[in-house]
Enzyme design. Structure first.
Site, PDB file in Angstrom:
ATOM      1  CD1 TRP A  43      -2.852   1.506   0.560  1.00 54.92           C
ATOM      2  CD2 TRP A  43      -1.757   2.156   2.406  1.00 54.92           C
ATOM      3  NE1 TRP A  43      -3.458   2.653   1.026  1.00 54.92           N
ATOM      4  CE2 TRP A  43      -2.804   3.072   2.156  1.00 54.92           C
ATOM      5  CE3 TRP A  43      -0.947   2.355   3.515  1.00 54.92           C
ATOM      6  CZ2 TRP A  43      -3.052   4.177   2.970  1.00 54.92           C
ATOM      7  CZ3 TRP A  43      -1.189   3.450   4.336  1.00 54.92           C
ATOM      8  CH2 TRP A  43      -2.223   4.345   4.062  1.00 54.92           C
ATOM      9  CG  HIS A  44       3.218   2.614   3.292  1.00 59.34           C
ATOM     10  ND1 HIS A  44       2.542   1.695   4.065  1.00 59.34           N
ATOM     11  CD2 HIS A  44       3.181   3.784   3.984  1.00 59.34           C
ATOM     12  CE1 HIS A  44       2.109   2.284   5.170  1.00 59.34           C
ATOM     13  NE2 HIS A  44       2.480   3.541   5.150  1.00 59.34           N
ATOM     14  N   GLY A  45       3.979   1.474  -1.165  1.00 63.57           N
ATOM     15  CA  GLY A  45       4.767   1.542  -2.392  1.00 63.57           C
ATOM     16  C   GLY A  45       5.715   0.368  -2.478  1.00 63.57           C
TER      17      GLY A  45
END
Length: 462
Positions: free
Chosen positions: A355-357
């Site tokens: 989700w963050h990358g």
């Protein structure tokens, strides 16, 4: 003073300054939502104001990006309800990952830039939870968990309700994530927002002012500390010349400094949601009840900095996203009648990392987090195995768990901050991977020295 001069005076880019101004503007924009008279008017205002703030912050293309997961979620609910939750989950995450890769947003954030990917991250969680709750609405209540029963949607939201929920007054900028059912009850004046049954309307102003003051303190502290603890220091020759304790102390201060930026952002978003009224979460059980505003709360600063156990961190840091991960990933991976284990914990942390990358630093941080929490649980089980009569020894174990959490958290956080594999491994290696070795060692040691309860369980009568 023009935008360039203003940005230079506080040490940020023009793009970041524009975002900050729009972000702070969510507070008066959310306040105005209180005086919008009708339910339909609230939905229209919430959607329009959110889209307009997005346009001012990131440009016209941002709203086009936001339309993609919103369309995926709504179309899946309309076309195939039995699987709409899982469809939205995978397609929504696929689009988010594509945007992460295309824009390389982590590098932009690290270098002081900004784009709409951060807002897209929040929006993705909102459309997934809405679809999953609509999916839950067709299931029998007996087999559902409490959170599923509370948030399930029996009827499909209208398109304008959906748009208002997704973009509500700019709440998609940095959260907090909230449920569609809560949003609908807030706009309709139902549930805890119902004032028809001799219930007084809670005043949000005191809580809003506290959140704004907290935001000001957090930003001031961040601006004071960040020049003294730059992330570039980890790859400078002078850092490699330091001794172990000084390197570790710098890792602690770098993590400590970075957290105040998030404390500032979440304090502003908290103020915005509180003043709209949506942040209200009920009344205390005291003799003279007071309003609670936990729905907007995304961080407990003292809870993070003084956490006695790593297990407490998800409960006090990015609270609403942690709650989302628990309800929509962790709990849903547990089969009925079975307990959650390390697999569910690792899978949840992996989803959080994605989700963050897709940066190696994110992946390493969240794998580290899973190890950190598992290691902390081992210490806690050993602590609980000590007889209550040995209070001093128990307190020593509590203190050891606190020190363990401080050490491993700030060690692990370096990956989250520097992102690249080389810089992360350089920083971890500079302290001999102590924050990885200790949790793994504790987990392995727990099989050799299993914790036994201080009091044997009473035998059942045969």
């Amino acid at each position: 003073m023009d935008m360039s001069s203003m940005a230079g005076s506080i040490g940020v880019s023009v793009a970041v300054l524009r975002f900050l101004l729009c972000f702070v503007a969510t507070i008066p924009v959310s306040f105005a939502c209180r005086i919008v008279p009708s339910r339909l008017g609230k939905h229209l205002y919430a959607a329009a104001s959110g889209a307009f703030l997005s346009y001012l912050s990131f440009g016209f293309s941002s709203n086009l990006h936001f339309l993609v997961p919103m369309t995926i979620g709504y179309a899946s609910m309309a076309i195939y309800r039995p699987k709409c939750g899982i469809i939205t989950f995978f397609l929504g995450f696929a689009y988010l990952i594509g945007c992460h890769v295309f824009y390389m947003s982590g590098d932009a954030w690290k270098e002081g830039g900004i784009d709409s990917t951060g807002a897209l991250m929040v929006l993705t969680l909102k459309v997934i939870s809405c679809s999953m709750n609509y999916n839950d609405g067709m299931l029998k209540e007996e087999g559902l968990r409490e959170a599923q029963k509370k948030n399930r949607l029996i009827q499909m939201p209208s398109l304008i309700e959906y748009f208002g929920y997704c973009l509500c007054c700019g709440s998609h900028f940095a959260g907090p994530v909230y449920e569609m059912k809560d949003y609908l009850e807030w706009t309709e004046g139902k549930g805890i927002w119902d004032t028809t049954e001799k219930r007084k309307k809670p005043s949000p102003y005191g809580a809003t002012i506290r959140a704004i003051l907290q935001a000001a303190i957090c930003m001031a502290l961040y601006l004071y500390l960040v020049p003294q603890y730059p992330l570039t220091r980890f790859t400078e020759p002078v850092y490699q010349e330091w001794g172990f304790l000084r390197k570790f102390s710098y890792q602690y201060m770098a993590g400590f400094t970075a957290r105040w930026k998030y404390y500032f952002i979440w304090s502003i978003s908290e103020a915005s949601i509180i003043i709209s009224g949506l942040g209200f979460s009920g009344w205390t059980d005291d003799a003279s009840p007071k309003p609670k505003w936990d729905r907007a709360k995304n961080v407990d600063i003292l809870g993070v900095e003084l956490a006695k156990s790593a297990v407490q961190i998800p409960l006090v840091w990015n609270i609403q996203v942690s709650t989302w991960l628990r309800h929509y990933v962790y709990e849903r991976l547990v089969q009925n009648g079975k307990k959650a284990g390390f697999f569910q914990l690792l899978a949840t942390q992996t989803v959080s990392a994605v989700w963050h990358g897709l940066y190696p630093g994110y992946m390493m941080f969240f794998v580290q987090s899973a190890l950190m929490i598992a290691g902390s649980r081992v210490i806690y089980r050993w602590q609980q195995a000590i007889s209550p009569k040995m209070a001093m020894l128990r307190n020593i174990m509590v203190f050891i768990n606190f020190l363990y959490t401080v050490l491993v958290l700030n060690y692990s956080a370096v990956g989250f901050m520097v992102l690249s594999l080389h810089e992360t491994l350089t920083a971890y290696g500079s302290v001999y991977y102590i924050g990885t070795i200790i949790p793994v060692g504790l987990i392995l040691l727990s099989y050799v020295v299993p914790a036994k309860p201080s009091r044997p369980k009473p035998r059942k009568e045969e």
